[in-house]
Design a protein around this motif. Structure first.
Motif, PDB file in Angstrom:
ATOM      1  N   THR A 106     -16.619 -16.072  45.548  1.00  0.00           N
ATOM      2  CA  THR A 106     -17.015 -16.923  46.722  1.00  0.00           C
ATOM      3  C   THR A 106     -17.620 -18.349  45.575  1.00  0.00           C
ATOM      4  OG1 THR A 106     -19.190 -16.284  47.157  1.00  0.00           O
ATOM      5  CG2 THR A 106     -16.470 -15.038  47.936  1.00  0.00           C
ATOM      6  N   LEU A 107     -17.152 -19.238  46.765  1.00  0.00           N
ATOM      7  CA  LEU A 107     -18.097 -21.039  46.091  1.00  0.00           C
ATOM      8  C   LEU A 107     -19.464 -20.976  46.468  1.00  0.00           C
ATOM      9  CD1 LEU A 107     -16.685 -23.652  43.746  1.00  0.00           C
ATOM     10  CD2 LEU A 107     -16.312 -24.064  45.697  1.00  0.00           C
ATOM     11  N   SER A 108     -20.508 -21.126  45.086  1.00  0.00           N
ATOM     12  CA  SER A 108     -22.120 -21.001  45.591  1.00  0.00           C
ATOM     13  C   SER A 108     -22.542 -23.051  45.395  1.00  0.00           C
ATOM     14  CB  SER A 108     -22.386 -20.048  45.024  1.00  0.00           C
ATOM     15  OG  SER A 108     -23.939 -20.490  45.027  1.00  0.00           O
ATOM     16  N   PHE A 109     -22.798 -23.556  46.077  1.00  0.00           N
ATOM     17  CA  PHE A 109     -23.385 -24.784  45.859  1.00  0.00           C
ATOM     18  C   PHE A 109     -23.956 -24.725  45.203  1.00  0.00           C
ATOM     19  CE2 PHE A 109     -26.508 -28.218  46.726  1.00  0.00           C
ATOM     20  CZ  PHE A 109     -25.390 -29.670  46.217  1.00  0.00           C
ATOM     21  N   ASP A 110     -25.298 -23.883  45.180  1.00  0.00           N
ATOM     22  CA  ASP A 110     -26.876 -23.911  44.066  1.00  0.00           C
ATOM     23  C   ASP A 110     -26.435 -23.337  42.956  1.00  0.00           C
ATOM     24  OD1 ASP A 110     -28.389 -24.275  45.939  1.00  0.00           O
ATOM     25  OD2 ASP A 110     -28.535 -22.071  46.579  1.00  0.00           O
ATOM     26  N   GLU A 111     -24.885 -22.586  42.819  1.00  0.00           N
ATOM     27  CA  GLU A 111     -24.762 -22.637  40.885  1.00  0.00           C
ATOM     28  C   GLU A 111     -24.105 -23.295  40.901  1.00  0.00           C
ATOM     29  OE1 GLU A 111     -22.516 -19.087  41.960  1.00  0.00           O
ATOM     30  OE2 GLU A 111     -23.994 -17.535  42.156  1.00  0.00           O
ATOM     31  N   VAL A 112     -22.915 -24.423  41.335  1.00  0.00           N
ATOM     32  CA  VAL A 112     -22.439 -25.653  40.973  1.00  0.00           C
ATOM     33  C   VAL A 112     -23.458 -26.595  40.571  1.00  0.00           C
ATOM     34  CG1 VAL A 112     -20.762 -26.670  41.533  1.00  0.00           C
ATOM     35  CG2 VAL A 112     -20.844 -24.798  42.668  1.00  0.00           C
ATOM     36  N   HIS A 113     -24.204 -26.618  41.385  1.00  0.00           N
ATOM     37  CA  HIS A 113     -25.386 -27.306  41.306  1.00  0.00           C
ATOM     38  C   HIS A 113     -26.466 -27.254  39.880  1.00  0.00           C
ATOM     39  CE1 HIS A 113     -28.790 -30.824  41.777  1.00  0.00           C
ATOM     40  NE2 HIS A 113     -27.493 -31.131  42.436  1.00  0.00           N
ATOM     41  N   THR A 114     -26.787 -26.029  39.258  1.00  0.00           N
ATOM     42  CA  THR A 114     -27.235 -25.926  38.879  1.00  0.00           C
ATOM     43  C   THR A 114     -25.977 -26.632  37.529  1.00  0.00           C
ATOM     44  OG1 THR A 114     -28.646 -23.940  39.924  1.00  0.00           O
ATOM     45  CG2 THR A 114     -28.376 -23.639  37.237  1.00  0.00           C
ATOM     46  N   SER A 115     -25.102 -26.468  37.094  1.00  0.00           N
ATOM     47  CA  SER A 115     -24.216 -26.710  36.040  1.00  0.00           C
ATOM     48  C   SER A 115     -24.417 -27.973  35.833  1.00  0.00           C
ATOM     49  CB  SER A 115     -23.162 -26.150  35.800  1.00  0.00           C
ATOM     50  OG  SER A 115     -22.409 -26.680  36.905  1.00  0.00           O
ATOM     51  N   TRP A 116     -25.081 -29.291  36.688  1.00  0.00           N
ATOM     52  CA  TRP A 116     -24.582 -30.565  36.741  1.00  0.00           C
ATOM     53  C   TRP A 116     -25.360 -30.922  35.288  1.00  0.00           C
ATOM     54  CZ3 TRP A 116     -28.573 -33.973  39.282  1.00  0.00           C
ATOM     55  CH2 TRP A 116     -27.725 -35.112  39.232  1.00  0.00           C
ATOM     56  N   THR A 117     -24.428 -31.358  34.581  1.00  0.00           N
ATOM     57  CA  THR A 117     -25.387 -31.736  32.890  1.00  0.00           C
ATOM     58  C   THR A 117     -25.130 -33.588  33.116  1.00  0.00           C
ATOM     59  OG1 THR A 117     -25.244 -29.768  32.240  1.00  0.00           O
ATOM     60  CG2 THR A 117     -26.122 -31.114  30.489  1.00  0.00           C
ATOM     61  N   LYS A 118     -26.100 -34.114  32.182  1.00  0.00           N
ATOM     62  CA  LYS A 118     -26.554 -35.279  32.015  1.00  0.00           C
ATOM     63  C   LYS A 118     -25.303 -35.646  30.404  1.00  0.00           C
ATOM     64  CE  LYS A 118     -28.600 -39.744  32.389  1.00  0.00           C
ATOM     65  NZ  LYS A 118     -29.885 -40.640  32.692  1.00  0.00           N
TER      66      LYS A 118
END
Length: 569
Positions: A106-118
């Motif tokens: 299932t899609l989790s916003f927190d898990e997706v956001h944690t992977s955001w990389t500059k």
């Protein structure tokens, strides 16, 4: 998300060896790499058949193993006899028949956001390079994907020179541009990696990345340049991000939706499109048969339209190009399980029509084609058919089929542009003696005028009516020149070799797909999957110009300048 994925992968890996028999194949790994693109991450089918145990137990095991080895004519199923032994094929059937669903997420916003990389400083690059560094204008650039090499390439459309090649996740699927600010491009890979690039800076560096899922496909950028929406197969759903920073803003989970049979279950998200008609994204729920309409101008980006009962197995989409106030009003989505193109109206947020493409046709428009036919005084639209050679053409907004043009075999892409007199249809799913053809269908007469045919040693442009060869060229295939990855800031790139490899001693049959206008309409690029090159042709005449060589399974191409004029592309 990494933790969950690792648990799922470990479970699937353990199961993969339970049915190995005399085969040493890792069935889970092989399925993930080669099969799930068509058959789905939880084996539910799509372009390919349903491979869940309940469906397989009704079929003959020997027949299924034979299908793996020899493929199926006029479908996307190739022959795997070159990489599968008989034991491998029967072992795969055993594994599939006893498979347990351990990979559904299932899609989790927190898990997706944690992977955001500059990955690079966007503002510093903008200040240092206010104009394009490697080309005269960023609109001169065409994107290309090298699927099996996990690369996205940036090409100077005016010369055919490859500017850079970036590692961007397993099986890069599509790359799109920000029409409001075309210096920014975005790619999505089948491994769920979304990457943002600055194509004006030297080397087209990646600026940021985010892991939106495990298996992804669709991508669209809002015309105001503020938002980007990425669609997932697994976990089912879509992720909305800031198009300037790539920061995730919202997830739309589709793990529990109602399908056309009234059952509640997960749905992959397939076709995604933006539209100039209003502040909307459309996202097609592949397994549920719905299309959601998202209004990104409102707080929290709500779903403001839910259009059900379009059909089974929704896939590719494109928008109409009717001039005036109806430009981009209709979202045309392929239903491969019902053999229709569903027409979703952004104005009324309803299903305006179903265009029936023919029994067992499985429409696959790819980028689709929409153009104004002067002779008829009508706006026409077209899709390819996957199971047999048929390009289906219909009017809008009456939605009546006006012609079915026969080609040499099932295709995946039909494309056109304002500077070519034809729509260009591939036959990539036809038999090997036909999948090396692209048919050029006249936009006014709706008849096939010319055929591009590339053999193992020579290519030909053929008059479709008289069979006269209008042009012939050297199509000698060359071995790839090996190069090593190198660091480029915080990412990995693959340099382009500066020499051509030796001639191939045993050339293969070229497999042609995806015609894309380029070089401001002067050229059309056609990918050759099996030979590792992209052919360049004159858009006005169809004549061969030259090859871009030394690529790995090139597929999708995207001209920044051409797509500026196409709604939803």
């Amino acid at each position: 998300m990494k933790r969950i994925l690792s648990i799922a992968a470990a479970t699937a890996l353990t199961a993969s060896f339970a049915f190995a028999g005399s085969s040493t194949m890792d069935f889970a790994q092989k399925y993930e790499k080669e099969c799930q693109g068509c058959h789905g991450p939880i084996h539910q089918g799509g372009v390919g058949s349903d491979l869940r145990p309940k469906a397989l137990k009704k079929k003959n095991r020997e027949f299924l193993a034979e299908t793996i080895l020899n493929g199926r004519d006029n479908t996307a199923m190739p022959a795997w006899s070159s990489t599968f032994s008989k034991d491998d094929a029967t072992g795969m059937i055993d594994w599939l028949t006893d498979w347990k669903n351990t990979v559904e997420l299932t899609l989790s916003f927190d898990e997706v956001h944690t992977s955001w990389t500059k990955l690079a400083d966007r503002e510093a690059l903008l200040k240092k390079y206010p104009k394009a560094a490697d080309v005269k204008d960023v609109k001169d650039i065409t994107f290309a994907t090298e699927r099996d090499a996990s690369l996205v390439d940036f090409i100077d459309s005016t010369t055919g020179k490859v500017l850079s090649r970036h590692k961007a996740g397993f099986a890069v699927h599509v790359t799109v541009t920000n029409k409001k600010n075309p210096r920014y491009a975005y790619s999505i890979s089948r491994s769920g990696k979304l990457t943002m690039f600055d194509i004006a800076a030297p080397g087209q560096p990646a600026l940021a990345s985010v892991q939106v899922g495990q298996e992804s496909r669709g991508l669209a950028v809002s015309p105001d340049g503020k938002y980007i929406l990425a669609g997932n197969y697994n976990p089912g759903g879509a992720v909305l991000c800031d198009a300037v920073t790539l920061e995730p803003l919202k997830v739309y989970d589709t793990s529990r939706v109602i399908d056309p049979d009234g059952q509640i279950g997960p749905s992959r998200v397939a076709g995604i499109a933006d539209t100039p008609y209003g502040p909307y994204f459309a996202m097609a729920l592949k397994d549920a048969g719905h299309t959601y309409i998202i209004d990104y101008s409102k707080p929290d980006f709500p779903i403001v339209g839910d259009i059900p009962n379009i059909g089974k197995i929704l896939h590719d989409c494109f928008l109409n190009e009717n001039e005036g106030e109806d430009f981009g009003r209709y979202f045309m989505i392929a239903s491969q399980g019902s053999d229709v193109m569903g027409i979703v109206d952004f104005k009324t947020k309803t299903l305006a029509a179903k265009v029936h493409t023919g029994p067992k046709s499985k429409p696959h428009p790819g980028q689709g084609s929409s153009w104004f036919n002067k002779k008829m005084g009508k706006q026409l639209n077209a899709t390819n058919s996957m199971n047999f050679g048929s390009v289906v053409i219909w009017e809008s907004p009456s939605w009546k089929v006006v012609k079915k043009v026969e080609t040499a075999g099932g295709g995946l892409f039909v494309g056109t542009g304002e500077d070519t007199p034809w729509i260009w249809s591939d036959c990539v799913l036809g038999k090997p003696d036909k999948y090396n053809e692209v048919h050029l269908i006249n936009k006014e007469t709706l008849e096939t005028d010319r055929i591009i045919k590339v053999g193992k040693t020579k290519g030909q442009l053929i008059d479709a009516k008289t069979k006269k060869v209008l042009q012939e060229w050297d199509a000698t295939q060359h071995e790839k020149v090996a190069v090593n990855e190198k660091a480029f800031g915080k990412e990995k790139i693959l340099p382009m070799p500066d020499k051509l490899g030796a001639a191939v001693k045993e050339p293969v049959q070229p497999r042609l797909l995806h015609a894309e206008p380029a070089n401001h309409g002067k050229w059309t690029m056609i990918s050759e999957w099996t030979t590792g090159r992209i052919g360049i042709y004159e858009s006005e005449t169809g004549k061969f110009v030259k090859y871009i060589e030394n690529l790995t399974t090139p597929t999708f191409t995207y001209s920044v300048e051409h797509r500026q004029h196409i709604p939803g592309a």
